[in-house]
Design a protein around this motif. Structure first.
Motif, short mmCIF file in Angstrom:
data_model
loop_
_atom_site.label_atom_id
_atom_site.label_comp_id
_atom_site.label_asym_id
_atom_site.label_seq_id
_atom_site.Cartn_x
_atom_site.Cartn_y
_atom_site.Cartn_z
N PHE A 1 1.04 -0.83 -0.33
CA PHE A 1 -0.12 0.10 0.16
C PHE A 1 0.92 1.34 0.38
N GLU A 2 0.00 2.48 -0.77
CA GLU A 2 0.79 3.75 -0.62
C GLU A 2 -0.12 4.88 -0.01
N GLN A 3 0.14 4.88 1.32
CA GLN A 3 -0.77 5.79 1.45
C GLN A 3 -2.30 5.30 1.89
N GLY A 4 -2.28 4.37 1.82
CA GLY A 4 -4.10 3.56 1.81
C GLY A 4 -4.15 3.07 0.31
N PRO B 1 -4.34 0.56 -2.34
CA PRO B 1 -3.34 -1.15 -2.67
C PRO B 1 -2.30 -0.80 -3.87
N THR B 2 -1.26 -0.74 -4.40
CA THR B 2 -0.75 -0.81 -5.85
C THR B 2 0.08 -2.02 -6.50
N ALA B 3 0.25 -2.87 -5.33
CA ALA B 3 1.12 -4.24 -5.87
C ALA B 3 0.65 -5.19 -5.22
N VAL B 4 0.92 -6.72 -5.75
CA VAL B 4 0.48 -7.76 -5.67
C VAL B 4 1.45 -8.44 -5.66
N MET C 1 -5.90 -4.72 -9.94
CA MET C 1 -6.12 -5.63 -8.50
C MET C 1 -6.90 -6.32 -8.21
N VAL C 2 -7.92 -5.57 -8.54
CA VAL C 2 -9.43 -6.00 -8.16
C VAL C 2 -9.26 -7.67 -8.75
N GLU C 3 -8.84 -7.51 -10.26
CA GLU C 3 -9.18 -8.95 -10.96
C GLU C 3 -8.24 -9.92 -10.09
#
Length: 404
Positions: free
Chosen positions: A225-228, A230-233, A243-245
């Motif tokens: 997470f970056e400042q709340g 999500p940016t990476a899995v 991300m959601v998919e």
């Protein structure tokens, strides 16, 4: 006598309600009907819609890709707020305002003199659609057929569809009322109307499997997470939609994100629904875990109060309101240090933490250790407790004085 309109823009999904609304509008209002379908991640439900809409009487169909806007402008702010309505992760709730906003934009573009939707008079969606229309186009009339026509049930809807030769993808026996988007899938109606009935998960689930059918081995996943946000899995940077998919697939495969609740609708009644939110459940769990080490006590506790009010606003369709925007500003301030990694174990419907790390962590192992330390004077607690408990001591002495 009904007022006549020349051109009406309809929020169109291609489902039972909106499929029969097209010919009903033309019969009852003598108007041209322009259909608008919003792509918020419902996938295959969009296939063949243009042909179907035109065959049932629409002059044209807009298919608007709102997926990126949906996630970045609606889902992420709600996730950062930690907002849940009675444990429900607001899947339908925050999709409606963004759909209605685009509906208004198309109505303006087409010069339409009315807007229509297929929400029932018993549900929340009528409020969500119409509050958004009022926020952007208070001058445009709204037609809600469910509040006008003589049709009283889904069976009667199917009768109308068959009489007008409208093709349907459902039958009378399998017509759960569903809403699907990138975030979730909801199921209502039929056997679910009785809370005494156990959901038929093995028959109804579409986004994943039941916990019993999930793998016997756990799956580990790490979110950054970056400042709340999500940016990476697992170290792979992903855009919002991807991300959601991706998390939907991981969560669904492990039986994550099933919710069976009786909720309190805005219109006053209780309703029972089964929700599938696999990716969203993972995201909420991870975000909450990261906040445990990055938010101070006062902020975390007050933010939980904000989360409840935020959820009510979203559920009630008050997305485009000054209060929701003000609460989002507060939430954004709290998220400045919510950066880091959360590793989780997914196993048969459960999520457990494997690790939580952040460069902004307030957790101090040297301070909290049960071992020997040189940074905390335990005797300082004596004065603190004496002052913290002073009101109790004063009251006790007063009670003693009066023989209590």
């Amino acid at each position: 006598m009904k007022k006549t309109y020349k051109k009406v823009v309809l929020a169109y999904s291609g489902g039972l309600d909106t499929s029969i609304i097209i010919p009903w509008l033309k019969e009852n209002y003598g108007c041209e009907v322009i259909a608008m379908s919003a792509d918020v991640g419902q996938g295959e439900e969009l296939s063949g819609l243009e042909e179907k809409a035109k065959k049932t009487g629409a002059s044209k169909l807009y298919i608007e890709d709102l997926r990126k806007e949906f996630v970045e402008d609606c889902i992420w702010p709600t996730l950062k707020a930690g907002a849940k309505y009675e444990k429900y992760l607001l899947g339908t709730s925050f999709a409606r305002p963004i759909i209605a906003k685009r509906l208004v934009e198309i109505a303006r573009k087409e010069g339409a003199d009315a807007i229509a939707h297929g929400a029932t008079g018993k549900g929340n969606d009528q409020v969500r659609f119409e509050l958004t229309v009022k926020a952007f186009a208070p001058d445009i009339p709204i037609i809600a057929p469910w509040r006008e026509w003589d049709i009283k049930s889904r069976d009667e809807e199917i009768d109308y569809a068959e009489a007008h030769h409208i093709p349907l993808r459902i039958t009378r026996e399998t017509s759960y009322s569903k809403d699907k988007n990138l975030w979730h899938l909801s199921h209502e109606g039929l056997d679910l109307e009785d809370p005494a009935n156990e959901p038929k998960y093995n028959e109804m689930l579409e986004m994943g499997v039941s916990p019993e059918k999930a793998p016997d081995a756990p799956t580990y996943v790490t979110l950054h997470f970056e400042q709340g946000i999500p940016t990476a899995v697992d170290g792979e940077t992903l855009d919002a939609v991807s991300m959601v998919e991706k998390l939907n697939k991981l969560g669904g495969a492990n039986g994550i994100g099933l919710l069976d609740i009786v909720e309190n609708r805005l219109v006053g009644m209780k309703s029972r629904g089964v929700y599938e939110t696999p990716g969203g459940t993972i995201l909420y769990h991870a975000h909450e875990a990261l906040e445990t080490i990055t938010l101070d006590r006062d902020t975390a506790h007050y933010k939980s109060l904000v989360a409840q009010k935020f959820a009510e606003l979203v559920y009630d369709g008050k997305w485009y309101t000054p209060l929701r925007e003000a609460l989002s500003a507060f939430v954004d301030e709290t998220q400045k240090t919510v950066t880091g990694d959360v590793k989780m174990k997914l196993y048969k419907g459960n999520i457990t933490n494997a690790s939580v790390t952040s460069p902004w962590s307030l957790y101090d192992e040297d301070l909290v250790t049960f071992g020997e330390d040189h940074v905390y004077n335990q005797d300082d607690a004596t004065g603190f407790i004496n002052l913290f408990g002073l009101p109790l001591s004063v009251r006790a002495k007063l009670n003693q004085k009066h023989g209590k």
